[in-house]
Design a protein around this motif. Structure first.
Motif, mmCIF file in Angstrom:
data_model
loop_
_atom_site.group_PDB
_atom_site.id
_atom_site.type_symbol
_atom_site.label_atom_id
_atom_site.label_comp_id
_atom_site.label_asym_id
_atom_site.label_seq_id
_atom_site.Cartn_x
_atom_site.Cartn_y
_atom_site.Cartn_z
ATOM 1 N N ALA A 9 0.858 -1.185 0.000
ATOM 2 C CA ALA A 9 0.000 0.000 0.000
ATOM 3 C C ALA A 9 0.892 1.231 0.000
ATOM 4 O O ALA A 9 1.994 1.211 0.559
ATOM 5 C CB ALA A 9 -0.890 0.004 1.241
ATOM 6 N N TYR A 83 -3.743 3.904 4.857
ATOM 7 C CA TYR A 83 -5.080 3.308 4.823
ATOM 8 C C TYR A 83 -5.863 3.646 3.561
ATOM 9 O O TYR A 83 -6.836 2.968 3.246
ATOM 10 C CB TYR A 83 -5.870 3.694 6.080
ATOM 11 N N GLU A 84 -5.443 4.667 2.839
ATOM 12 C CA GLU A 84 -6.136 4.976 1.585
ATOM 13 C C GLU A 84 -6.060 3.790 0.622
ATOM 14 O O GLU A 84 -7.054 3.412 0.006
ATOM 15 C CB GLU A 84 -5.548 6.234 0.943
ATOM 16 N N ASP A 85 -4.879 3.209 0.474
ATOM 17 C CA ASP A 85 -4.736 2.001 -0.350
ATOM 18 C C ASP A 85 -5.198 0.759 0.397
ATOM 19 O O ASP A 85 -5.939 -0.069 -0.128
ATOM 20 C CB ASP A 85 -3.280 1.799 -0.772
ATOM 21 N N SER A 88 -8.822 0.249 0.526
ATOM 22 C CA SER A 88 -9.544 0.367 -0.744
ATOM 23 C C SER A 88 -10.136 -0.982 -1.131
ATOM 24 O O SER A 88 -9.606 -2.045 -0.777
ATOM 25 C CB SER A 88 -8.603 0.857 -1.851
ATOM 26 N N GLU A 89 -11.219 -0.956 -1.857
ATOM 27 C CA GLU A 89 -11.886 -2.199 -2.252
ATOM 28 C C GLU A 89 -10.966 -3.078 -3.087
ATOM 29 O O GLU A 89 -10.978 -4.309 -2.953
ATOM 30 C CB GLU A 89 -13.180 -1.880 -3.006
ATOM 31 N N GLU A 90 -10.163 -2.472 -3.927
ATOM 32 C CA GLU A 90 -9.230 -3.219 -4.772
ATOM 33 C C GLU A 90 -8.236 -4.021 -3.927
ATOM 34 O O GLU A 90 -7.965 -5.190 -4.195
ATOM 35 C CB GLU A 90 -8.473 -2.210 -5.652
#
Length: 196
Positions: A9, A83-85, A88-90
């Protein structure tokens, strides 16, 4: 050859990634030579927690998850936008896919929160970063995980989670043992100078 996906991430902590690259690199050259680690990110260039850049070997959309036998995830810092990555749903879908196939997943420190957020640890045991007045273990409980707060490392079936960067090497060695053998892991530890 068993292939390990090192899922990075943005904002990951470089030390926690490097234990996987070193342990599996040593196994490739000095161990039983049956493992290959491949770094993958959601971006062509990632920023590490401490401010330098990293170029993963592949971006997530370039690979087939079915080509991999295990998943390794280092943690990172909120201040570095980890935490943004990681939430993420991906990113979470990768975790779900590995768990559905009952493939090993090793998450260091707060990477365990991404595993919990994916839903695969709901009703199961795990841990994440623990330190006085830090909210991470409470967040994991709120995601339905039975947190074993006094344990350094928790293994529940195919999933390994840990409580701090201090555990990182042990987590990498546990994953190596799951993919190879206790004897091979001991040999790699010896060659790296961790045992006498």
């Amino acid at each position: 050859m068993k292939r390990i996906l090192l899922l990075l991430a943005n904002g990951f902590e470089s030390y926690e990634a490097s234990v996987f690259t070193d342990v599996f690199g040593w196994n490739l050259y000095e161990g039983d030579r049956t493992t290959e680690l491949v770094s993958v990110g959601l971006h062509s260039v990632l920023e590490c927690t401490w401010g330098y850049s990293c170029i993963p070997m592949h971006q997530l959309q370039e690979i087939e998850l079915g080509d991999f036998d295990a998943l390794a995830i280092p943690g990172g810092f909120e201040e570095a936008n980890f935490y943004e990555d990681a939430f993420s749903e991906e990113f979470l879908e990768v975790i779900r896919e590995f768990d559905q196939q009952n493939k090993p997943i090793a998450a260091i420190c707060v990477a365990g929160l991404a595993v919990a957020k994916s839903g695969v640890l709901s009703g199961r045991t795990g841990t994440t970063y623990r330190f006085k007045n830090n909210p991470r273990q409470m967040q994991m409980r709120q995601l339905g995980v039975q947190v074993l707060s006094t344990e350094r490392i928790v293994e529940d079936q195919n999933i390994i989670t840990s409580s701090s960067p201090e555990t990182a090497l042990d987590v990498a060695f546990r994953l190596l043992e799951k993919l190879t053998s206790k004897e091979n892991t001991f040999e790699v530890k010896q060659r790296m100078g961790f045992t006498k």
